[in-house]
Every structure is written in C-alpha cells, then in structure tokens.
Enzyme design. Structure first.
Site, short mmCIF file in Angstrom:
data_model
loop_
_atom_site.label_atom_id
_atom_site.label_comp_id
_atom_site.label_asym_id
_atom_site.label_seq_id
_atom_site.Cartn_x
_atom_site.Cartn_y
_atom_site.Cartn_z
N HIS A 133 -21.50 3.51 -118.66
CA HIS A 133 -22.18 3.78 -119.93
C HIS A 133 -21.80 5.17 -120.45
O HIS A 133 -21.39 5.33 -121.60
CB HIS A 133 -23.69 3.66 -119.71
CG HIS A 133 -24.53 4.00 -120.90
ND1 HIS A 133 -25.35 3.07 -121.52
CD2 HIS A 133 -24.72 5.16 -121.60
CE1 HIS A 133 -25.98 3.63 -122.54
NE2 HIS A 133 -25.62 4.91 -122.60
N GLU A 134 -21.94 6.17 -119.59
CA GLU A 134 -21.65 7.53 -120.02
C GLU A 134 -20.16 7.76 -120.22
O GLU A 134 -19.75 8.51 -121.11
CB GLU A 134 -22.21 8.53 -119.00
CG GLU A 134 -23.73 8.45 -118.82
CD GLU A 134 -24.49 8.67 -120.12
OE1 GLU A 134 -23.97 9.38 -121.01
OE2 GLU A 134 -25.58 8.11 -120.25
N HIS A 161 -19.27 6.64 -123.66
CA HIS A 161 -19.59 7.67 -124.65
C HIS A 161 -18.48 8.73 -124.71
O HIS A 161 -18.03 9.11 -125.80
CB HIS A 161 -20.90 8.38 -124.28
CG HIS A 161 -22.14 7.59 -124.57
ND1 HIS A 161 -22.35 6.92 -125.75
CD2 HIS A 161 -23.27 7.39 -123.82
CE1 HIS A 161 -23.54 6.33 -125.72
NE2 HIS A 161 -24.11 6.60 -124.57
#
Length: 241
Positions: free
Chosen positions: A43-44, A47
């Site tokens: 997820h990170e 980003h």
C-alpha cells in the site's frame, strides 16, 4: 530483507495451514498478521511509486521505494494498534505513512492518484484472496487455510472502504484535497493529524459502526465471500480465546 521475511512468513504459514501442520489457530494468526503487514508495505510502496512517477523524487531519497516497512511504519501505530483493533473489532486500519512532497507533483490529478493507489492495492489484495475462496468454495485444501484467507480478504475490504472515506488525513480525504479551495485546504490540513482518531472514535458509536459494517458486508456479499467463512477465520485468529 524485512519485507521478504514477511512474505516468507505469510507463505510458510499458508502452506502449514494448507497441509494441516501445527496449531490451526496460531497459523491463522500469523498468516493474517504477516499478510496484513505485506499489504501495508505494498500500500505504502504504491503511494511512493506513483508519487515518484508524478514528479516527487524525494520518495526515492527517503528510501520509500525499497519496500522497507521500517521507513514508513511505526511499531505502535502500524502494528500494535491495527492488531488490537482487529482483535477487538475485526476491522483493518491504515497503519503507515509515506511523506510525499505534494508541491513537487506535476498536477492535481497526480496528487489525487497518489492517494487513490494505496486503497486500490488493498482492493487488489482482497480480489487475489477472495476469488480463489469463491471459485473453489473451500473444497480443496484445509478449512483453516480458506478461513484465514477469507478473514484477510475481508479485512482488506474494511480498510479499503475506511480509507476511501473523504476524511482529512485518510486517503479519501487526500484524494479530494487538491481540488478544494485554499480555505478548504487550510481547514482540511488542520483536521488531518486527527482524522484517523476521529474516525476510530466515531466507529465506536453503535449506529455508525452498524452503517459502516453494513456497507462492507454488502460488498462482501456482492463478491460472494461467505460470512460464515470469514467469521470462522476470525474465531481461529483469536486462538487464545
């Protein structure tokens, strides 16, 4: 290296569940925990990768493109607190943070895409977990494996729905932030540090909690995820009870 260790733990406990080796409850606990942390890293990383493509080169210098969870996670906020909430409430919380220099991004669209890509990773993770559960019906392998996969998939759905709420500090809020007026942006920025805490507090209100889970249950029903199966996974996850 840490990310690869998490992937190895996720895979190993999955195999142990599949063949029925060891304690089913403990294996489900480790399988879900390792899978959750792997999804947090991805997820990170998403980003950071989209931010890099959008013009923010600082994410590379900060090490965010290395999938090292220590760089964008916190032992308390990223691991202990989400784990506690899963134990007492069965909901996934966003637990990491990539510091993006949004002024370096090329456009408002890129800014919004940086925020959107994280929840999309959770959606993709949920699909990867849920589709085999639905297709096989849990008729091959062990019941413990499918129960653990169903629980982890359900948690991915909860965090995707939660994170897409248009609340300052969450990805949903950051998604609309670039399109707000300067006054609206200032208001959002003031609330953002407390956004997650506010959402957590609100979710303890029974009526709000019921609405939230009604939405998540509805999505789970649409994709064919058995509520009995992820409830069984939750029971196994809490192996000490």
């Amino acid at each position: 290296m840490i990310f690869l260790c998490l992937v190895a733990l996720f895979a190993a406990t999955g195999v142990m569940l599949w063949v029925g080796f060891g304690s089913v409850g403990l294996n489900v606990f480790l399988f879900v925990l390792a899978g959750w942390l792997v999804s947090l890293c991805l997820h990170e990383y998403a980003h950071a990768l989209v931010a890099f493509k959008g013009g923010d080169r600082s994410v590379a210098h900060k090490g965010y493109l290395t999938l090292n969870p220590l760089l964008y996670s916190h032992p308390l906020l990223s691991i202990a607190l989400p784990l506690l909430i899963i134990i007492i409430g069965g909901i996934g919380l966003p637990g990491g943070a990539v510091q993006v220099e949004r002024h370096a991004l090329r456009s408002k669209l890129w800014d919004s895409l940086v925020s959107l890509c994280g929840p999309l990773v959770n959606v993709a993770f949920a699909i990867v977990l849920i589709v085999p559960v639905v297709v096989t019906g849990g008729t091959i392998g062990s019941a413990g494996f499918w129960a653990g996969a169903a629980l982890l998939g359900f948690l991915q759905l909860t965090v995707a729905v939660l994170n897409l709420l248009p609340v300052p500090g969450l990805d949903g809020g950051n998604l609309i932030f670039p399109w707000l007026s300067p006054q609206g942006q200032r208001g959002f920025a003031n609330v953002a540090p407390y956004g997650l805490l506010i959402v957590m507090a609100v979710l303890f209100v029974p009526q709000i909690n019921r609405i939230f889970f009604t939405v998540v249950y509805a999505i789970a029903d649409v994709v064919g995820l058995s509520p009995q199966l992820y409830a069984q996974g939750y029971d196994l996850f809490r192996f000490w009870s």
